[in-house]
Design an enzyme around this catalytic site. Structure first.
Site, PDB file in Angstrom:
ATOM      1  N   ASP A 100       0.745  -1.275  -0.089  1.00  0.00           N
ATOM      2  CA  ASP A 100       0.263   0.008   0.025  1.00  0.00           C
ATOM      3  C   ASP A 100       1.009   1.243   0.070  1.00  0.00           C
ATOM      4  OD1 ASP A 100      -2.184  -1.390   0.087  1.00  0.00           O
ATOM      5  OD2 ASP A 100      -2.298  -1.617   2.135  1.00  0.00           O
ATOM      6  N   ASN A 101       2.058   1.219  -0.088  1.00  0.00           N
ATOM      7  CA  ASN A 101       2.977   2.284  -0.285  1.00  0.00           C
ATOM      8  C   ASN A 101       3.831   2.474  -1.291  1.00  0.00           C
ATOM      9  OD1 ASN A 101       3.236   2.641   2.854  1.00  0.00           O
ATOM     10  ND2 ASN A 101       4.438   0.597   2.979  1.00  0.00           N
ATOM     11  N   GLN A 321     -10.252  -3.768   2.257  1.00  0.00           N
ATOM     12  CA  GLN A 321      -8.773  -3.726   1.750  1.00  0.00           C
ATOM     13  C   GLN A 321      -8.343  -4.402   0.689  1.00  0.00           C
ATOM     14  OE1 GLN A 321      -6.202  -1.705   3.485  1.00  0.00           O
ATOM     15  NE2 GLN A 321      -8.504  -0.797   4.168  1.00  0.00           N
ATOM     16  N   ASP A 332      -4.588  12.856  -6.532  1.00  0.00           N
ATOM     17  CA  ASP A 332      -4.913  13.254  -7.648  1.00  0.00           C
ATOM     18  C   ASP A 332      -6.478  13.093  -7.925  1.00  0.00           C
ATOM     19  OD1 ASP A 332      -2.177  13.530  -7.902  1.00  0.00           O
ATOM     20  OD2 ASP A 332      -1.944  11.866  -9.306  1.00  0.00           O
TER      21      ASP A 332
END
Length: 377
Positions: A100-101, A321, A332
């Site tokens: 998730d990074n 998740q 964005d």
């Protein structure tokens, strides 16, 4: 390569091999991107028609990637006006995804070549600026053309239009504090994440690490246009948590822009157009931002929006998740959704709700991509 999770840095010589390795080791897809151009595309996608509501200014090289960007902008119905030069190639940005990074490594190249006198000052381009009602500029652009930012910011303030900016990355507050604070009096809406907010607070001597308090103090910094009270939006990237937004009860007209088919959004991130080479774990983005947008990680963040002495929170859309595919570009998308509602004179609550919807769509897909039509009501 010495990268950190959830960080944004400028590429050094040691990172040059990273870009080649990504392409060699992964199957990539190309998408026109960059934080501002992503947001412009999202806003236009949610608006649907009329086309070319959003105007994008940026700098690209006279090369293959530049041509791809122009084609992709046209396909997205974005009114892109690039400053094309042959001194540097179209910029690239490696987005390295691990779980998730995401870690961004930007090779600015053409993004550093934007020239106010050769593009923004042209009568035809400045007419587009004058026609716009909302302006959104990334703090990154302070490293490229602070004089361009000030010209647009002062125009917005003098004409009571909405000028938005973001802190973009910790190094902006650390090493470009002087130009940042010259622009701050003209900022109506400020975005940033919790790391950027904490660094900003440290540089300004706030002596607090409480994000809500930092937002409140930032809101109270000197402002040129007293007709608009500054709104501050900070995100807090916390894994496996649901983001909340703090909101204000502003009057309808103060946070809105004119509602007509000729509205233009001037967006031009500090990096310029960007071309994305998407892969499962890595993404290369080309044409680094030269527009005006911010980078908010929203899928699992908390947004604090302040007015006066109050800080309010609103929950973002929850998501399993297992349904999260790629969080890169979620910020964005939030901005794109926010702007979509803002230019249609929706109240702030609706701007945030639209942003949440857009981000929720994007994180379910690879890259900043979206279905043919939105399902937002």
């Amino acid at each position: 390569f010495g990268l950190k999770p959830n960080d944004q840095i400028l590429a050094e010589d040691k990172h040059k091999a990273l870009f080649e390795e990504i392409v060699k080791r992964n199957k990539v897809e190309y998408h026109a991107g960059g934080s501002t151009q992503n947001s412009v595309k999202i806003a236009q996608w949610m608006i649907q028609k009329p086309h070319k509501v959003a105007t994008f200014f940026g700098c690209i090289g006279t090369d293959h990637f530049g041509e791809i960007l122009k084609k992709k902008a046209e396909e997205a119905h974005v009114d892109a006006h690039y400053y094309e030069q042959n001194e540097e190639p179209t910029g690239t940005c490696a987005a390295c995804i691990t779980g998730d990074n995401r870690s961004l490594v930007a090779n600015l190249a053409a993004a550093n070549c934007y020239k106010k006198e050769k593009h923004l000052d042209l009568d035809s381009n400045w007419e587009l600026v004058k026609k716009a009602k909302v302006y959104y500029i990334a703090g990154f652009f302070l490293t490229v053309s602070p004089e361009s930012i000030l010209k647009v910011a002062k125009h917005a303030s003098d004409n009571n239009k909405i000028f938005c900016m973001n802190l973009s990355a910790p190094f902006i507050s650390q090493f470009f504090k002087e130009p940042l604070m010259k622009v701050m009096p003209y900022v109506d809406i400020l975005f940033g994440n919790e790391t950027e907010a904490a660094t900003f607070a440290k540089e300004l001597g706030f002596e607090t690490d409480d994000i809500a308090e930092i937002a409140r103090r930032t809101q109270n910094l000197p402002k040129d246009n007293a007709k608009r009270q500054r709104v501050v939006v900070f995100t807090q990237g916390k894994d496996d948590t649901v983001a909340t937004v703090v909101q204000t009860s502003r009057a309808r007209g103060e946070m809105a822009s004119g509602k007509d088919s000729n509205i233009s959004l001037i967006t031009g991130d500090c990096r310029e157009a960007q071309l994305q080479q998407d892969c499962r774990h890595h993404r290369t983005l080309s044409s680094h931002v030269s527009s005006v947008l911010n980078f908010i990680l929203l899928a699992r963040t908390s947004l604090f929006l302040t007015t006066g002495e109050r800080v309010t929170m609103f929950p973002v859309l929850d998501i399993d998740q297992n349904d999260i595919v790629d969080t890169n570009g979620a910020g964005d998308a939030f901005v794109g959704g926010f702007l979509y509602a803002l230019v249609q004179e929706h109240v702030l609550e609706e701007c945030i709700r639209a942003g949440h919807y857009a981000a929720n769509v994007i994180i379910r897909r690879v890259g900043c991509t979206f279905p043919e039509k939105p399902d937002f009501h």
